[in-house]
Write a protein that holds these residues in place. Sequence first.
Motif, PDB file in Angstrom:
ATOM      1  N   HIS A 182       9.260   8.395 -12.468  1.00  0.00           N
ATOM      2  CA  HIS A 182       7.962   7.872 -12.880  1.00  0.00           C
ATOM      3  C   HIS A 182       7.570   6.738 -11.935  1.00  0.00           C
ATOM      4  O   HIS A 182       8.105   5.634 -12.036  1.00  0.00           O
ATOM      5  N   THR A 183       6.662   7.003 -11.037  1.00  0.00           N
ATOM      6  CA  THR A 183       6.248   5.998 -10.060  1.00  0.00           C
ATOM      7  C   THR A 183       5.121   5.144 -10.632  1.00  0.00           C
ATOM      8  O   THR A 183       4.429   5.552 -11.569  1.00  0.00           O
ATOM      9  N   PRO A 184       4.911   3.940 -10.076  1.00  0.00           N
ATOM     10  CA  PRO A 184       3.952   2.998 -10.681  1.00  0.00           C
ATOM     11  C   PRO A 184       2.509   3.488 -10.640  1.00  0.00           C
ATOM     12  O   PRO A 184       2.084   4.161  -9.702  1.00  0.00           O
ATOM     13  N   ILE A 185       1.763   3.130 -11.667  1.00  0.00           N
ATOM     14  CA  ILE A 185       0.324   3.375 -11.683  1.00  0.00           C
ATOM     15  C   ILE A 185      -0.418   2.192 -11.057  1.00  0.00           C
ATOM     16  O   ILE A 185      -1.463   2.358 -10.445  1.00  0.00           O
ATOM     17  N   ILE A 186       0.130   0.986 -11.186  1.00  0.00           N
ATOM     18  CA  ILE A 186      -0.444  -0.202 -10.553  1.00  0.00           C
ATOM     19  C   ILE A 186       0.314  -0.466  -9.259  1.00  0.00           C
ATOM     20  O   ILE A 186       1.543  -0.473  -9.238  1.00  0.00           O
ATOM     21  N   THR A 187      -0.407  -0.672  -8.164  1.00  0.00           N
ATOM     22  CA  THR A 187       0.222  -0.829  -6.863  1.00  0.00           C
ATOM     23  C   THR A 187      -0.560  -1.797  -5.994  1.00  0.00           C
ATOM     24  O   THR A 187      -1.751  -2.034  -6.232  1.00  0.00           O
ATOM     25  N   ALA A 188       0.108  -2.335  -4.987  1.00  0.00           N
ATOM     26  CA  ALA A 188      -0.554  -3.161  -3.976  1.00  0.00           C
ATOM     27  C   ALA A 188      -0.693  -2.407  -2.663  1.00  0.00           C
ATOM     28  O   ALA A 188      -1.224  -2.944  -1.696  1.00  0.00           O
TER      29      ALA A 188
END
Length: 464
Positions: free
Chosen positions: A158-164
Amino acid sequence: MQTKRSKIVDLLQAEPPLAEVRVKGWVRTIRVGKQVTFIELNDGSCMGNLQVIVAPETPDYEAITHTTTGSALEVVGELVASPAKGQRVELKAATVAIIGLADPSFPLQKKRHGFEFLREQAHLRARTNTFGAVFRVRSVLAQAIHEFFAQRGFVYVHTPIITASDTEGAGEMFRVTTLDVGAPPRTEAGAVDDNQDFFAKPTYLTVSGQLNAETFAMGLSDVYTFGPTFRAENSNTSRHVAEFWMIEPEMAWADLDDDCELAEAFVKHLLRAALERAGEDLSFFDKRIDKGLIARLEQVAAADFARITYTEAVELLQKSGQKFEYPVAWGKNLQAEHERYITETAIGRPTFVVDYPKEIKAFYMRRNDDQKTVAAMDLLVPKIGELIGGSQREERLDVLEQIIAEDPGLSAEDYWWYLDTRRFGTAPHAGFGLGFERLVMYATGMENIRDVLPFPRTPRHCEF
């Protein structure tokens, strides 16, 4: 003790007679005759309706005859062989309970409704034949995705939905912030003070889980993601939405050939699953939406996928004698009309186009020895063109650092963690991305992406 609810999909295949059958569903149609009332009931478990026969001696018969389309009913009775043409069984009602009486203004009456109208009724459209079928097929495909990777020992991440990070470098991302947008804090120079935001830096909804998945492939070897992604692209075409789902496998110890082999096996597995497990729904689409759909899906599922280079594809198109709307030239993206010509006319089967010019592909794709192309692949299929895009990733630290340094839109500071995966035990790896909605469109013949998402998000439209 009450009998448990039976699903209509099971009853339509059952051998009558069956006593004490209990069904629950919604009224598709009701026809009140002089001697009997006929109700078509559907519970969403399949395309077919179950005909319910209600005799005048049934308790509360008068109220039942005033039942409206869309109402929710519970019926108990005997499943019997039907004398009517076109149906094997029907339910002779002993009792009918009106669970939820639909207001007469229920918008989905017994007539054909246009897709545009039904998008305005997205909270109700699952009750129609078309959209019930769409979302049953979508469910089958989603389960088949996990099944495929589980059979091959891939780890679901499960990879992040919020990212930079902006994976694609396109810059069309939704900003995530807790700052007061009407009066944000400012620095002494007058700029918005991102340091006071929740993450102390600009953050966004992700456009891809790929970069995060790559880091896990460097420890678990074979991984995949399957989750929502977002693009703040102000487009109102039939192929664009702001929120969609992506499947993205990553494989360590893999090159571009391995990537193509996995993609071919993946597509075949998914199409076979749809053909085997959603036959009734696909037959509906073949008849009502896209004639020839089943034959095309069967052909792709059985085909030996071809492979050509981008350079060979350009030469093929230039020598074809065809007049295309978009000109063909080396260094330009292939358009859908070019891709369809390749798969439908020139080669006549699904085709991988590999080794694209580096200028038209993402920074993370491995540079080929010619220094002009990258180890990228697009899978083209009949009717729609590109279905999957992937590549061997650039695993060499020095090359990746140079690529980032030469791109004004990228910063090594932002990708320090990504570069670490090349710094600490780098290894060849490859992966691809498949837009789930594009797959559902291909499997159903639906032509607008808004019609394969439960609640589509598009510019200036975020209802429901």
